[in-house]
Design a protein around this motif. Structure first.
Motif, PDB file in Angstrom:
ATOM      1  N   GLN B  39       0.866  -1.230   0.004  1.00  0.00           N
ATOM      2  CA  GLN B  39      -0.055   0.111   0.020  1.00  0.00           C
ATOM      3  C   GLN B  39       0.896   1.281  -0.099  1.00  0.00           C
ATOM      4  N   SER B  40       0.785   2.219  -0.902  1.00  0.00           N
ATOM      5  CA  SER B  40       1.351   3.315  -0.912  1.00  0.00           C
ATOM      6  C   SER B  40       0.199   4.552  -1.259  1.00  0.00           C
ATOM      7  N   PRO B  41       0.402   5.523  -0.951  1.00  0.00           N
ATOM      8  CA  PRO B  41      -0.313   6.777  -1.132  1.00  0.00           C
ATOM      9  C   PRO B  41      -0.523   7.060  -2.706  1.00  0.00           C
ATOM     10  N   GLU B  42       0.533   6.863  -3.644  1.00  0.00           N
ATOM     11  CA  GLU B  42       0.209   6.897  -4.766  1.00  0.00           C
ATOM     12  C   GLU B  42      -0.549   5.721  -5.527  1.00  0.00           C
ATOM     13  N   THR B  90       8.786   2.186  -2.299  1.00  0.00           N
ATOM     14  CA  THR B  90       8.560   2.718  -1.040  1.00  0.00           C
ATOM     15  C   THR B  90       6.944   2.263  -0.812  1.00  0.00           C
ATOM     16  N   ALA B  91       6.581   1.775   0.287  1.00  0.00           N
ATOM     17  CA  ALA B  91       5.205   1.286   0.544  1.00  0.00           C
ATOM     18  C   ALA B  91       5.252   0.547   2.033  1.00  0.00           C
ATOM     19  N   VAL B  92       4.187   0.166   2.314  1.00  0.00           N
ATOM     20  CA  VAL B  92       3.849  -0.693   3.314  1.00  0.00           C
ATOM     21  C   VAL B  92       3.443  -2.032   2.834  1.00  0.00           C
ATOM     22  N   TYR B  93       4.294  -2.973   3.166  1.00  0.00           N
ATOM     23  CA  TYR B  93       3.971  -4.120   2.629  1.00  0.00           C
ATOM     24  C   TYR B  93       3.413  -5.295   3.385  1.00  0.00           C
ATOM     25  N   TYR B  94       2.245  -5.874   3.012  1.00  0.00           N
ATOM     26  CA  TYR B  94       1.502  -6.784   3.939  1.00  0.00           C
ATOM     27  C   TYR B  94       1.627  -8.250   3.523  1.00  0.00           C
ATOM     28  N   CYS B  95       1.624  -9.042   4.290  1.00  0.00           N
ATOM     29  CA  CYS B  95       1.514 -10.463   3.944  1.00  0.00           C
ATOM     30  C   CYS B  95      -0.204 -10.787   4.214  1.00  0.00           C
ATOM     31  N   ALA B  96      -0.761 -11.700   3.530  1.00  0.00           N
ATOM     32  CA  ALA B  96      -2.139 -12.176   3.750  1.00  0.00           C
ATOM     33  C   ALA B  96      -2.631 -13.262   3.305  1.00  0.00           C
ATOM     34  N   ARG B  97      -3.511 -14.076   3.822  1.00  0.00           N
ATOM     35  CA  ARG B  97      -4.038 -15.094   3.419  1.00  0.00           C
ATOM     36  C   ARG B  97      -5.125 -14.914   2.390  1.00  0.00           C
ATOM     37  N   GLY B  98      -4.992 -15.968   1.234  1.00  0.00           N
ATOM     38  CA  GLY B  98      -6.045 -15.518   0.333  1.00  0.00           C
ATOM     39  C   GLY B  98      -6.994 -16.927   0.404  1.00  0.00           C
ATOM     40  N   GLU B  99      -8.168 -16.648   1.085  1.00  0.00           N
ATOM     41  CA  GLU B  99      -9.131 -17.889   1.009  1.00  0.00           C
ATOM     42  C   GLU B  99      -9.840 -18.121  -0.311  1.00  0.00           C
ATOM     43  N   ARG B 100      -9.886 -19.164  -0.746  1.00  0.00           N
ATOM     44  CA  ARG B 100     -10.440 -19.712  -2.024  1.00  0.00           C
ATOM     45  C   ARG B 100     -11.893 -19.563  -1.819  1.00  0.00           C
ATOM     46  N   LEU B 101     -12.611 -18.841  -2.930  1.00  0.00           N
ATOM     47  CA  LEU B 101     -13.955 -19.176  -3.006  1.00  0.00           C
ATOM     48  C   LEU B 101     -14.061 -19.090  -4.475  1.00  0.00           C
ATOM     49  N   GLY B 102     -14.386 -20.510  -4.972  1.00  0.00           N
ATOM     50  CA  GLY B 102     -14.715 -20.582  -6.267  1.00  0.00           C
ATOM     51  C   GLY B 102     -13.307 -20.482  -6.902  1.00  0.00           C
ATOM     52  N   ALA B 103     -13.450 -19.521  -8.027  1.00  0.00           N
ATOM     53  CA  ALA B 103     -12.260 -19.377  -9.004  1.00  0.00           C
ATOM     54  C   ALA B 103     -11.185 -17.879  -8.360  1.00  0.00           C
ATOM     55  N   THR B 104     -12.053 -17.549  -7.167  1.00  0.00           N
ATOM     56  CA  THR B 104     -11.534 -16.205  -6.959  1.00  0.00           C
ATOM     57  C   THR B 104     -11.119 -16.458  -5.161  1.00  0.00           C
ATOM     58  N   ARG B 105     -10.340 -15.298  -4.854  1.00  0.00           N
ATOM     59  CA  ARG B 105      -9.830 -15.347  -3.570  1.00  0.00           C
ATOM     60  C   ARG B 105     -10.346 -14.089  -2.698  1.00  0.00           C
ATOM     61  N   HIS B 106     -10.465 -14.085  -1.286  1.00  0.00           N
ATOM     62  CA  HIS B 106     -10.423 -12.715  -0.692  1.00  0.00           C
ATOM     63  C   HIS B 106      -9.506 -12.995   0.555  1.00  0.00           C
ATOM     64  N   PHE B 107      -9.045 -11.873   0.905  1.00  0.00           N
ATOM     65  CA  PHE B 107      -7.752 -11.763   1.858  1.00  0.00           C
ATOM     66  C   PHE B 107      -8.335 -11.599   3.199  1.00  0.00           C
ATOM     67  N   TRP B 110      -4.307 -10.804   7.643  1.00  0.00           N
ATOM     68  CA  TRP B 110      -3.114  -9.872   7.258  1.00  0.00           C
ATOM     69  C   TRP B 110      -2.172  -9.926   8.277  1.00  0.00           C
ATOM     70  N   GLY B 111      -0.869  -9.691   8.087  1.00  0.00           N
ATOM     71  CA  GLY B 111      -0.114  -9.283   8.729  1.00  0.00           C
ATOM     72  C   GLY B 111       0.065  -8.005   9.266  1.00  0.00           C
ATOM     73  N   GLN B 112       0.858  -7.590  10.152  1.00  0.00           N
ATOM     74  CA  GLN B 112       0.682  -5.920  10.597  1.00  0.00           C
ATOM     75  C   GLN B 112       1.315  -5.134   9.749  1.00  0.00           C
ATOM     76  N   GLY B 113       2.074  -5.556   8.725  1.00  0.00           N
ATOM     77  CA  GLY B 113       2.594  -4.533   7.771  1.00  0.00           C
ATOM     78  C   GLY B 113       4.182  -4.187   8.160  1.00  0.00           C
ATOM     79  N   THR B 114       4.641  -4.121   7.081  1.00  0.00           N
ATOM     80  CA  THR B 114       6.280  -3.423   7.216  1.00  0.00           C
ATOM     81  C   THR B 114       6.390  -2.434   6.263  1.00  0.00           C
ATOM     82  N   ARG B 115       6.813  -1.022   6.882  1.00  0.00           N
ATOM     83  CA  ARG B 115       6.962  -0.162   6.066  1.00  0.00           C
ATOM     84  C   ARG B 115       8.441  -0.241   5.489  1.00  0.00           C
ATOM     85  N   VAL B 116       8.521  -0.036   4.098  1.00  0.00           N
ATOM     86  CA  VAL B 116       9.762  -0.106   3.490  1.00  0.00           C
ATOM     87  C   VAL B 116      10.007   1.350   2.712  1.00  0.00           C
TER      88      VAL B 116
END
Lengths: 110, 120
Positions: B39-42, B90-107, B110-116
Motif C-alpha cells: 500500500q502506498s499513497p500513490e 516505497t510502501a507498506v508491505y503486507y502478507c495476507a492469506r487468500g481464502e479460496r471462493l470458487g475461482a477467486t479469493r479474498h484476503f 493480514w500481517g501487521q505490515g512492514t514499512r519499506v
C-alpha cells in the motif's frame, strides 16, 4: 489489465446510510471483496462473495452486485466507520490468476 | 485463529533487494494461497503475488520480472524478494492469506505490515 473504479470520497451523517460503489468489467465475472483501511492499521476484510461477512464484522456492512458494479452499504454509519474502503476482485483480463484493487473511497462520518 | 507475523528490512537503497518473511501461526498452508500486497499513497493497494503449498505461484504482471516468492512448510513461513528496488517501491508491505471462493479469493487474514522505504 482491468481496472476497478471507485468514487474518491463520500460523506455520511452519523446514523445514516451510505453506499460505496466499485465499477469494472472483472465484476461481471468475479465477486468483489471489500476492505476497510484505517491509518496505521492493516486492511480488514468486511464483505466477500455474494454477501458474506467474516466473524466479528457488524451486520451494518453489506454487499451487493449488479452487472459490472459492486456496492458496499453501511447502514447506520458509526463514527468508527470513518476510513478508506477498497474493493478487490480477480482480474478477468489476465490469463493467470491476478488480483486488482479499486482506487479507494474515503468515507467521512459527519 | 490464524495470525500472520511479518518482518524484514525497512530501509533500502536503490537497486537493492527487498526481502520479507511472513510466519503463519494457528493454521496450515494447505488449501489456501499466501499473498503479498503493498500500500502506498500513490498506488493505493497493489497485489504483488501469491503462492500455494502445491507450488502454484501467480504474480502481478507489472512486477513479475522482479518478484520471487517462496514457501517453507517446515517453518510455516513464506517470503517475498523484490529485486532492483526504486523509490517507486516505497510502501507498506503486507502478507495476507487468500481464502479460496470458487475461482477467486479474498484476503481474510493480514500481517501487521512492514514499512519499506527506498532512498539513496
Amino acid at each position: 489489465s482491468s481496472a476497478l473504479t471507485q468514487d474518491p470520497a463520500v460523506s455520511v451523517a452519523l446514523g445514516q446510510t451510505v453506499r460505496i460503489t466499485c465499477q469494472g468489467d472483472s465484476l461481471r465475472v468475479y465477486y468483489a471483496s471489500w476492505y476497510q483501511v484505517k491509518p496505521g492499521q492493516a486492511p480488514v476484510l468486511l464483505v466477500y462473495g455474494e454477501n458474506s461477512r467474516p466473524s466479528g464484522i457488524p451486520d451494518r456492512f453489506s454487499g451487493s452486485s449488479s452487472e459490472d458494479t459492486a456496492s458496499l452499504t453501511i447502514t447506520g454509519a458509526q463514527a468508527e466507520d470513518e476510513a478508506d474502503y477498497f474493493c478487490n476482485s480477480r482480474d478477468s483480463s489476465a490469463f493467470f490468476a491476478s488480483y486488482i484493487f479499486g482506487n479507494g473511497t474515503k468515507v467521512t462520518v459527519l | 485463529q490464524v495470525q500472520l507475523q511479518q518482518w524484514g528490512a525497512g530501509l533500502l537503497k536503490p537497486s537493492e533487494t527487498l526481502s520479507l518473511i511472513c510466519a503463519v501461526n494457528g493454521g496450515s498452508f494447505s488449501g489456501d494461497y499466501w499473498n503479498w500486497i503493498r500500500q502506498s499513497p500513490e498506488k493505493g493497494l497493489e497485489w504483488i503475488g501469491e503462492i500455494s503449498q502445491s507450488g502454484s505461484i501467480n504474480y502481478n504482471p507489472s512486477l513479475k520480472s522482479r518478484v520471487t516468492l517462496s514457501l517453507d512448510t517446515s517453518e510455516n513461513q513464506f517470503s517475498l524478494r523484490l529485486s532492483s528496488v526504486t523509490a517507486a517501491d516505497t510502501a507498506v508491505y503486507y502478507c495476507a492469506r487468500g481464502e479460496r471462493l470458487g475461482a477467486t479469493r479474498h484476503f481474510d487474514y493480514w500481517g501487521q505490515g512492514t514499512r519499506v522505504t527506498v532512498s539513496a
